[in-house]
Write a protein that holds these residues in place. Structure first.
Motif, PDB file in Angstrom:
ATOM      1  N   ARG A 284      37.026  57.321  42.093  1.00 14.38           N
ATOM      2  CA  ARG A 284      37.774  57.915  40.978  1.00 14.38           C
ATOM      3  C   ARG A 284      37.083  57.667  39.650  1.00 14.38           C
ATOM      4  N   ARG A 285      37.016  58.710  38.870  1.00 12.30           N
ATOM      5  CA  ARG A 285      36.507  58.571  37.503  1.00 12.30           C
ATOM      6  C   ARG A 285      37.614  57.994  36.631  1.00 12.30           C
ATOM      7  N   LEU A 286      37.214  57.053  35.823  1.00 11.66           N
ATOM      8  CA  LEU A 286      38.146  56.444  34.892  1.00 11.66           C
ATOM      9  C   LEU A 286      37.775  56.897  33.485  1.00 11.66           C
ATOM     10  N   TRP A 287      37.988  56.075  32.506  1.00 15.68           N
ATOM     11  CA  TRP A 287      37.769  56.418  31.116  1.00 15.68           C
ATOM     12  C   TRP A 287      36.301  56.663  30.838  1.00 15.68           C
ATOM     13  N   ASN A 288      36.047  57.760  30.159  1.00 15.67           N
ATOM     14  CA  ASN A 288      34.709  58.087  29.671  1.00 15.67           C
ATOM     15  C   ASN A 288      33.658  58.098  30.778  1.00 15.67           C
ATOM     16  N   GLY A 289      34.063  58.573  31.965  1.00 16.82           N
ATOM     17  CA  GLY A 289      33.134  58.726  33.078  1.00 16.82           C
ATOM     18  C   GLY A 289      32.860  57.469  33.882  1.00 16.82           C
ATOM     19  N   ASN A 290      33.508  56.372  33.561  1.00 20.48           N
ATOM     20  CA  ASN A 290      33.271  55.123  34.280  1.00 20.48           C
ATOM     21  C   ASN A 290      33.934  55.140  35.651  1.00 20.48           C
ATOM     22  N   ARG A 291      33.374  54.350  36.544  1.00 23.79           N
ATOM     23  CA  ARG A 291      33.938  54.159  37.884  1.00 23.79           C
ATOM     24  C   ARG A 291      33.848  52.689  38.242  1.00 23.79           C
ATOM     25  N   GLU A 292      34.806  52.227  39.027  1.00 21.59           N
ATOM     26  CA  GLU A 292      34.665  50.877  39.575  1.00 21.59           C
ATOM     27  C   GLU A 292      33.574  50.921  40.629  1.00 21.59           C
ATOM     28  N   ARG A 293      32.812  49.816  40.721  1.00 17.91           N
ATOM     29  CA  ARG A 293      31.702  49.757  41.682  1.00 17.91           C
ATOM     30  C   ARG A 293      31.849  48.529  42.564  1.00 17.91           C
ATOM     31  N   TRP A 294      31.428  48.684  43.811  1.00 17.15           N
ATOM     32  CA  TRP A 294      31.501  47.587  44.764  1.00 17.15           C
ATOM     33  C   TRP A 294      30.773  46.354  44.244  1.00 17.15           C
ATOM     34  N   ARG A 295      29.630  46.560  43.611  1.00  9.46           N
ATOM     35  CA  ARG A 295      28.812  45.427  43.167  1.00  9.46           C
ATOM     36  C   ARG A 295      29.488  44.618  42.060  1.00  9.46           C
ATOM     37  N   ASP A 296      30.517  45.184  41.438  1.00 14.21           N
ATOM     38  CA  ASP A 296      31.209  44.471  40.363  1.00 14.21           C
ATOM     39  C   ASP A 296      32.331  43.555  40.871  1.00 14.21           C
ATOM     40  N   LEU A 297      32.700  43.672  42.136  1.00  8.65           N
ATOM     41  CA  LEU A 297      33.799  42.858  42.669  1.00  8.65           C
ATOM     42  C   LEU A 297      33.610  41.358  42.475  1.00  8.65           C
ATOM     43  N   PRO A 298      32.404  40.812  42.650  1.00  9.59           N
ATOM     44  CA  PRO A 298      32.253  39.354  42.482  1.00  9.59           C
ATOM     45  C   PRO A 298      32.261  38.861  41.028  1.00  9.59           C
ATOM     46  N   ARG A 299      32.194  39.760  40.075  1.00  8.86           N
ATOM     47  CA  ARG A 299      32.114  39.346  38.674  1.00  8.86           C
ATOM     48  C   ARG A 299      33.378  38.597  38.238  1.00  8.86           C
ATOM     49  N   ALA A 300      33.196  37.607  37.384  1.00 11.88           N
ATOM     50  CA  ALA A 300      34.321  36.802  36.897  1.00 11.88           C
ATOM     51  C   ALA A 300      35.299  37.637  36.078  1.00 11.88           C
ATOM     52  N   ASP A 301      34.818  38.707  35.448  1.00 11.80           N
ATOM     53  CA  ASP A 301      35.714  39.520  34.624  1.00 11.80           C
ATOM     54  C   ASP A 301      36.248  40.745  35.359  1.00 11.80           C
ATOM     55  N   HIS A 302      36.024  40.834  36.680  1.00  8.59           N
ATOM     56  CA  HIS A 302      36.620  41.930  37.442  1.00  8.59           C
ATOM     57  C   HIS A 302      38.144  41.792  37.363  1.00  8.59           C
ATOM     58  N   PRO A 303      38.866  42.910  37.263  1.00  9.99           N
ATOM     59  CA  PRO A 303      40.330  42.826  37.111  1.00  9.99           C
ATOM     60  C   PRO A 303      41.046  41.972  38.158  1.00  9.99           C
ATOM     61  N   ILE A 304      40.554  41.922  39.386  1.00  9.74           N
ATOM     62  CA  ILE A 304      41.231  41.117  40.410  1.00  9.74           C
ATOM     63  C   ILE A 304      41.180  39.640  40.042  1.00  9.74           C
ATOM     64  N   ARG A 305      40.013  39.173  39.677  1.00  7.24           N
ATOM     65  CA  ARG A 305      39.868  37.763  39.302  1.00  7.24           C
ATOM     66  C   ARG A 305      40.516  37.493  37.943  1.00  7.24           C
ATOM     67  N   TRP A 306      40.360  38.431  37.022  1.00  2.00           N
ATOM     68  CA  TRP A 306      40.954  38.307  35.698  1.00  2.00           C
ATOM     69  C   TRP A 306      42.469  38.170  35.808  1.00  2.00           C
ATOM     70  N   SER A 307      43.079  39.022  36.588  1.00  2.00           N
ATOM     71  CA  SER A 307      44.529  39.014  36.748  1.00  2.00           C
ATOM     72  C   SER A 307      45.012  37.688  37.326  1.00  2.00           C
ATOM     73  N   TRP A 308      44.302  37.189  38.316  1.00  2.95           N
ATOM     74  CA  TRP A 308      44.690  35.923  38.947  1.00  2.95           C
ATOM     75  C   TRP A 308      44.701  34.795  37.921  1.00  2.95           C
ATOM     76  N   ARG A 309      43.671  34.730  37.099  1.00  4.56           N
ATOM     77  CA  ARG A 309      43.566  33.673  36.095  1.00  4.56           C
ATOM     78  C   ARG A 309      44.549  33.870  34.933  1.00  4.56           C
ATOM     79  N   ARG A 310      44.779  35.096  34.526  1.00  7.70           N
ATOM     80  CA  ARG A 310      45.591  35.369  33.332  1.00  7.70           C
ATOM     81  C   ARG A 310      47.095  35.336  33.587  1.00  7.70           C
ATOM     82  N   HIS A 311      47.520  35.457  34.820  1.00  5.78           N
ATOM     83  CA  HIS A 311      48.948  35.525  35.121  1.00  5.78           C
ATOM     84  C   HIS A 311      49.732  34.380  34.475  1.00  5.78           C
ATOM     85  N   PRO A 312      49.360  33.116  34.705  1.00  3.48           N
ATOM     86  CA  PRO A 312      50.136  32.038  34.075  1.00  3.48           C
ATOM     87  C   PRO A 312      49.986  32.003  32.548  1.00  3.48           C
TER      88      PRO A 312
END
Length: 176
Positions: free
Chosen positions: A106-134
């Motif tokens: 899926r295309r997101l804002w301004n032509g961006n797409r999520e990429r598989w290679r970005d999953l391990p990044r510390a700022d990926h939304p999955i990891r970000w959400s886990w840390r930011r919840h509390p």
């Protein structure tokens, strides 16, 4: 409700509720991610000015949590909705969303797409959400303890509450 801000951790359902509420109220929907991310996920230098201009309008629904514009938007909002699902639910929704974006490219804002290679990044939304919840629980809990003059604060915890909330307006009053 003329100026509504929807906040919450990544995966809480902010954009989904914002789109639905904006359509119901027939007002513009402003997605902060769209204003923040330029092509190639490069932060747009005009972000703060763009948010300032968009929220100067008399009506809108904004979704997002960017600290660079948080005080500006909170001061202008007449209603702040905090989506505060349990951590497991936000993570589940975020995993489903991420998988859909990756698999369907899926295309997101301004032509961006999520990429598989970005999953391990510390700022990926999955990891970000886990840390930011509390952190968001504490931050928004403190802000909700002292609404500004003329502001209404609504805190929603469960999917069912989120689904039915706008229909119950203006009789919906939940304490944090």
């Amino acid at each position: 409700m003329r100026r509504v801000l929807i906040v919450g951790v990544s995966g809480s359902g902010k954009s989904t509720l914002a789109r639905r509420l904006a359509a119901t109220l027939s007002v513009p929907h402003i997605e902060l991610d769209e204003l923040r991310h330029g092509p190639g996920w490069v932060p747009r230098p005009t972000f703060v000015d763009d948010v300032d201009a968009a929220t100067a309008a008399p009506t809108w629904v904004v979704d997002g949590n960017y600290s660079a514009v948080q005080d500006l938007i909170w001061a202008r909002a007449d209603t702040v909705v905090w989506l505060d699902p349990p951590r497991w639910l936000a993570q589940w929704q975020l995993l489903r969303r991420t998988a859909g974006r990756l698999l369907l490219r899926r295309r997101l804002w301004n032509g961006n797409r999520e990429r598989w290679r970005d999953l391990p990044r510390a700022d990926h939304p999955i990891r970000w959400s886990w840390r930011r919840h509390p952190i968001y629980r504490q931050r928004y809990g403190e802000r909700f303890a002292a609404p500004g003059p003329g502001q209404t604060f609504v805190r929603l915890h469960r999917r069912r509450e989120i689904e039915v909330w706008p229909a119950g307006w203006p009789n919906w009053h939940e304490k944090p």
